[in-house]
Design a protein around this motif. Structure first.
Motif, mmCIF file in Angstrom:
data_model
loop_
_atom_site.group_PDB
_atom_site.id
_atom_site.type_symbol
_atom_site.label_atom_id
_atom_site.label_comp_id
_atom_site.label_asym_id
_atom_site.label_seq_id
_atom_site.Cartn_x
_atom_site.Cartn_y
_atom_site.Cartn_z
ATOM 1 N N ASN A 158 52.385 47.355 89.910
ATOM 2 C CA ASN A 158 51.749 47.790 88.675
ATOM 3 C C ASN A 158 51.232 46.536 87.979
ATOM 4 O O ASN A 158 52.017 45.703 87.525
ATOM 5 C CB ASN A 158 52.752 48.522 87.783
ATOM 6 N N PRO A 159 49.917 46.350 87.881
ATOM 7 C CA PRO A 159 49.372 45.106 87.330
ATOM 8 C C PRO A 159 49.712 44.900 85.860
ATOM 9 O O PRO A 159 49.595 43.781 85.359
ATOM 10 C CB PRO A 159 47.861 45.277 87.522
ATOM 11 N N CYS A 160 50.129 45.963 85.181
ATOM 12 C CA CYS A 160 50.516 45.817 83.783
ATOM 13 C C CYS A 160 51.937 45.286 83.638
ATOM 14 O O CYS A 160 52.360 44.940 82.530
ATOM 15 C CB CYS A 160 50.392 47.159 83.063
ATOM 16 N N GLU A 161 52.665 45.227 84.738
ATOM 17 C CA GLU A 161 54.045 44.743 84.702
ATOM 18 C C GLU A 161 54.213 43.408 85.418
ATOM 19 O O GLU A 161 55.144 42.661 85.119
ATOM 20 C CB GLU A 161 54.973 45.782 85.329
ATOM 21 N N VAL A 162 53.350 43.118 86.378
ATOM 22 C CA VAL A 162 53.447 41.883 87.156
ATOM 23 C C VAL A 162 52.271 40.981 86.800
ATOM 24 O O VAL A 162 51.119 41.300 87.102
ATOM 25 C CB VAL A 162 53.445 42.163 88.666
ATOM 26 N N PRO A 163 52.503 39.842 86.164
ATOM 27 C CA PRO A 163 51.407 38.935 85.805
ATOM 28 C C PRO A 163 50.755 38.338 87.041
ATOM 29 O O PRO A 163 51.365 38.243 88.109
ATOM 30 C CB PRO A 163 52.094 37.860 84.958
ATOM 31 N N MET A 164 49.522 37.898 86.883
ATOM 32 C CA MET A 164 48.753 37.391 88.019
ATOM 33 C C MET A 164 49.418 36.209 88.708
ATOM 34 O O MET A 164 49.393 36.087 89.928
ATOM 35 C CB MET A 164 47.340 36.993 87.561
ATOM 36 N N LYS A 165 50.022 35.325 87.924
ATOM 37 C CA LYS A 165 50.606 34.120 88.501
ATOM 38 C C LYS A 165 51.800 34.412 89.408
ATOM 39 O O LYS A 165 52.193 33.557 90.205
ATOM 40 C CB LYS A 165 51.019 33.161 87.388
ATOM 41 N N GLU A 166 52.388 35.607 89.301
ATOM 42 C CA GLU A 166 53.529 35.969 90.132
ATOM 43 C C GLU A 166 53.151 36.847 91.323
ATOM 44 O O GLU A 166 53.957 37.028 92.241
ATOM 45 C CB GLU A 166 54.587 36.687 89.291
ATOM 46 N N ARG A 167 51.953 37.429 91.327
ATOM 47 C CA ARG A 167 51.575 38.391 92.352
ATOM 48 C C ARG A 167 51.508 37.763 93.742
ATOM 49 O O ARG A 167 51.948 38.356 94.726
ATOM 50 C CB ARG A 167 50.224 39.037 92.004
ATOM 51 N N ARG A 168 50.958 36.561 93.836
ATOM 52 C CA ARG A 168 50.823 35.930 95.153
ATOM 53 C C ARG A 168 52.188 35.605 95.750
ATOM 54 O O ARG A 168 52.429 35.835 96.933
ATOM 55 C CB ARG A 168 49.968 34.674 95.066
ATOM 56 N N LYS A 169 53.074 35.085 94.942
ATOM 57 C CA LYS A 169 54.413 34.741 95.422
ATOM 58 C C LYS A 169 55.133 35.990 95.921
ATOM 59 O O LYS A 169 55.725 35.994 97.016
ATOM 60 C CB LYS A 169 55.220 34.082 94.308
ATOM 61 N N LEU A 170 55.071 37.074 95.167
ATOM 62 C CA LEU A 170 55.707 38.324 95.584
ATOM 63 C C LEU A 170 55.063 38.886 96.845
ATOM 64 O O LEU A 170 55.744 39.386 97.736
ATOM 65 C CB LEU A 170 55.630 39.346 94.450
ATOM 66 N N ARG A 171 53.733 38.797 96.904
ATOM 67 C CA ARG A 171 53.024 39.324 98.082
ATOM 68 C C ARG A 171 53.427 38.585 99.350
ATOM 69 O O ARG A 171 53.714 39.205 100.374
ATOM 70 C CB ARG A 171 51.507 39.211 97.864
ATOM 71 N N ILE A 172 53.453 37.265 99.299
ATOM 72 C CA ILE A 172 53.792 36.480 100.487
ATOM 73 C C ILE A 172 55.223 36.762 100.934
ATOM 74 O O ILE A 172 55.496 36.903 102.131
ATOM 75 C CB ILE A 172 53.582 34.979 100.203
ATOM 76 N N GLN A 173 56.135 36.870 99.987
ATOM 77 C CA GLN A 173 57.518 37.195 100.341
ATOM 78 C C GLN A 173 57.598 38.567 101.003
ATOM 79 O O GLN A 173 58.313 38.745 101.993
ATOM 80 C CB GLN A 173 58.394 37.160 99.085
ATOM 81 N N TYR A 174 56.874 39.516 100.468
ATOM 82 C CA TYR A 174 56.881 40.877 101.023
ATOM 83 C C TYR A 174 56.267 40.896 102.421
ATOM 84 O O TYR A 174 56.768 41.569 103.328
ATOM 85 C CB TYR A 174 56.109 41.801 100.087
ATOM 86 N N GLU A 175 55.191 40.142 102.610
ATOM 87 C CA GLU A 175 54.535 40.090 103.921
ATOM 88 C C GLU A 175 55.439 39.467 104.978
ATOM 89 O O GLU A 175 55.445 39.907 106.138
ATOM 90 C CB GLU A 175 53.230 39.300 103.813
ATOM 91 N N GLN A 176 56.190 38.433 104.595
ATOM 92 C CA GLN A 176 57.092 37.795 105.559
ATOM 93 C C GLN A 176 58.097 38.803 106.104
ATOM 94 O O GLN A 176 58.433 38.785 107.287
ATOM 95 C CB GLN A 176 57.832 36.628 104.889
ATOM 96 N N ASP A 383 47.810 27.566 109.656
ATOM 97 C CA ASP A 383 47.470 27.870 108.268
ATOM 98 C C ASP A 383 48.033 29.212 107.810
ATOM 99 O O ASP A 383 48.307 29.403 106.622
ATOM 100 C CB ASP A 383 45.952 27.879 108.074
ATOM 101 N N VAL A 384 48.195 30.130 108.757
ATOM 102 C CA VAL A 384 48.591 31.494 108.404
ATOM 103 C C VAL A 384 50.033 31.568 107.917
ATOM 104 O O VAL A 384 50.385 32.432 107.114
ATOM 105 C CB VAL A 384 48.376 32.440 109.610
ATOM 106 N N GLY A 385 50.881 30.669 108.397
ATOM 107 C CA GLY A 385 52.255 30.621 107.919
ATOM 108 C C GLY A 385 53.173 31.669 108.492
ATOM 109 O O GLY A 385 54.148 32.061 107.841
ATOM 110 N N LEU A 386 52.896 32.136 109.714
ATOM 111 C CA LEU A 386 53.754 33.134 110.366
ATOM 112 C C LEU A 386 54.404 32.599 111.642
ATOM 113 O O LEU A 386 54.896 33.375 112.465
ATOM 114 C CB LEU A 386 52.931 34.388 110.701
#
Length: 464
Positions: A158-176, A383-386
């Motif tokens: 929910n973009p109204c709850e997660v600020p932009m500066k935290e979205r990338r960090k959460l996304r990468i953790q979730y993708e891993q 570069d992909v980090g996987l």
């Protein structure tokens, strides 16, 4: 009043305007031409165009009406003979302009900035907080909670709850956590289908499809109903806009290649899942981060997960970006229709419609500078980090057959069996390929059964 379908064409000294109005009342027809303005009024139709050059009605002008098709044809003389009227295919840009005022606290400035001023970063452009922004160019800043909860299968946050500066960090953790090494290895080893997909010719590189471009009647109907919005974007928003578009086009190109360049029922899921711009409301401010995200997600979520395939998709994206804006507009219209007939239709209002309008009128010098950055960009497995290099190097399928002996003499079969038994006994006590470090796992991946062999090195990669 109804905006009729129309299209424009030109010759050296004249311009022709075709208007389809099959249900009009000819007795009430009014045509008005002055400077660069063309006005067509005939109930229930109304069309007002602001052309890129001046025209006049003189003795060389002519008009006609086809009763069978209900189409008018008007030809007017150019005031400046030989002048080239640019981008006549992009018909939305000639409709009446609507100016958006993206201002906090409802304060609307009087000054209307031109496109050149906007892309150049006007000094008095309105400041807005991007902390919880979302959508096209990160322009949305209103409460999105209710809409987001209704489309929880489309959006990861929910973009109204997660600020932009935290979205990338959460996304990468979730993708891993979502990366499936067995699926990646299955496509790495059993790559016949992937090779066939890679071998397909990209239509964006075919000269005949590029030179013979023209919008269809259905596409013209779509374009004439779009609002001709004058966007006010600052420099940061322009970066989000350009990079977000490339992210979406990458996801589209991946889907096109795996469906033989014909979208199917799964296309809406594939596009929305690969593009973090759409499902994570990710804001990219540089090409490298944009492409790395697309690479990662193409190796984590869709059916085919192969690095060489992803590389070819990026080549397709580069070919598409090298084309004129009208080709990108056509692709965006196709994406719009893909989402429209699925449960992802909300993405059209948040992203796609605005991208279609903006692509027809952005600063082309700025856009081409961005395209050049993508053209020069190269991405490696590292570069992909996987841990793709480590996974592939640790996986040694030949190890299973290293101890096998082949003989042509059937009489030696007993000796061979005895020898094989001894080898098996020796192998079972070997520290390099012990039962603790090697196992055969039968993995069913999307309808395929592939035997995956894990060596000691591969197990180490898996535990990282």
């Amino acid at each position: 009043m109804i905006t009729p379908r129309f299209k424009l064409s030109q010759e050296e000294n004249c311009i022709t305007i075709n208007v389809r109005a099959p249900y009009c009342n000819l007795s009430e027809l009014e045509i008005y031409v002055e400077d660069n303005v063309f006005l067509f009024v005939c109930k229930p139709y109304y069309l007002r165009l602001t052309l890129p050059g001046e025209i006049l009605e003189d003795e060389n002008s002519k008009s006609s009406f086809d009763t069978d098709s209900g189409e008018f044809s008007f030809t007017f003389t150019k005031v400046i003979s030989g002048e080239n009227f640019k981008d006549l295919d992009l018909i939305t840009t000639f409709l009446t302009t609507k100016v958006e005022a993206n201002c906090p606290e409802g304060i609307i400035p009087i000054e209307v900035l031109t496109e050149t001023q906007i892309d150049g970063g006007a000094v008095d452009s309105v400041e807005k907080s991007l902390e919880y922004a979302y959508g096209f160019a990160m322009r949305g800043n209103k409460n999105f909670g209710q809409v987001c909860s209704e489309f929880d299968e489309v959006f990861e946050i929910n973009p109204c709850e997660v600020p932009m500066k935290e979205r990338r960090k959460l996304r990468i953790q979730y993708e891993q956590g979502k990366f499936n090494m067995d699926h990646y290895l299955a496509d790495f080893v059993d790559n016949e289908a992937v090779c066939e997909i890679i071998a397909q010719k990209c239509p964006y590189k075919e000269s005949h499809s590029i030179s013979n471009f023209s919008f269809s009647d259905k596409e013209l109907d779509f374009l004439k109903d779009l609002p001709n919005v004058q966007y006010k974007l600052d420099q940061k928003q322009i970066l989000y806009c350009y990079n977000g578009l490339v992210d979406i086009l990458f996801a589209y190109c991946y889907d096109q290649r795996i469906t033989q360049f014909e979208a199917n029922i799964e296309s809406s899921w594939t596009i929305s899942k690969i593009a973090a711009t759409l499902c994570w409301f990710e804001g990219f401010d540089n090409p490298r981060d944009t492409v790395i995200s697309a690479y990662r997600r193409s190796l984590i979520y869709p059916l085919y997960r192969h690095f060489d395939l992803t590389q070819v998709v990026f080549d397709d994206v580069k070919a598409l970006l090298s084309l004129e804006e009208k080709h990108i507009v056509r692709i965006l219209i196709e994406i719009y229709n893909i989402f429209l007939h699925s449960d992802k239709y909300v993405l059209n209002n948040l992203f796609i419609k605005d991208y279609i309008v903006y692509a027809m009128k952005w600063n082309r010098v700025t856009w081409r500078d961005m395209v050049q950055q993508y053209t020069d960009l190269k991405i490696t497995k590292q570069d992909v980090g996987l841990n793709l290099n480590q996974i592939e190097e640790a996986f040694i399928p030949e190890a299973r057959f290293a101890a096998m002996k082949i003989t042509d003499n059937e009489s030696d079969s007993d000796d061979h069996e005895s020898s094989s038994s001894e080898c098996s006994s020796d192998d079972s006590s070997s520290s390099e390929y012990s039962s603790d470090s090697e196992s055969d796992a039968e993995e069913g991946v999307k309808g395929r059964t592939v035997t995956v062999v894990r060596s000691e090195g591969l197990n180490k990669v898996l535990t990282q």
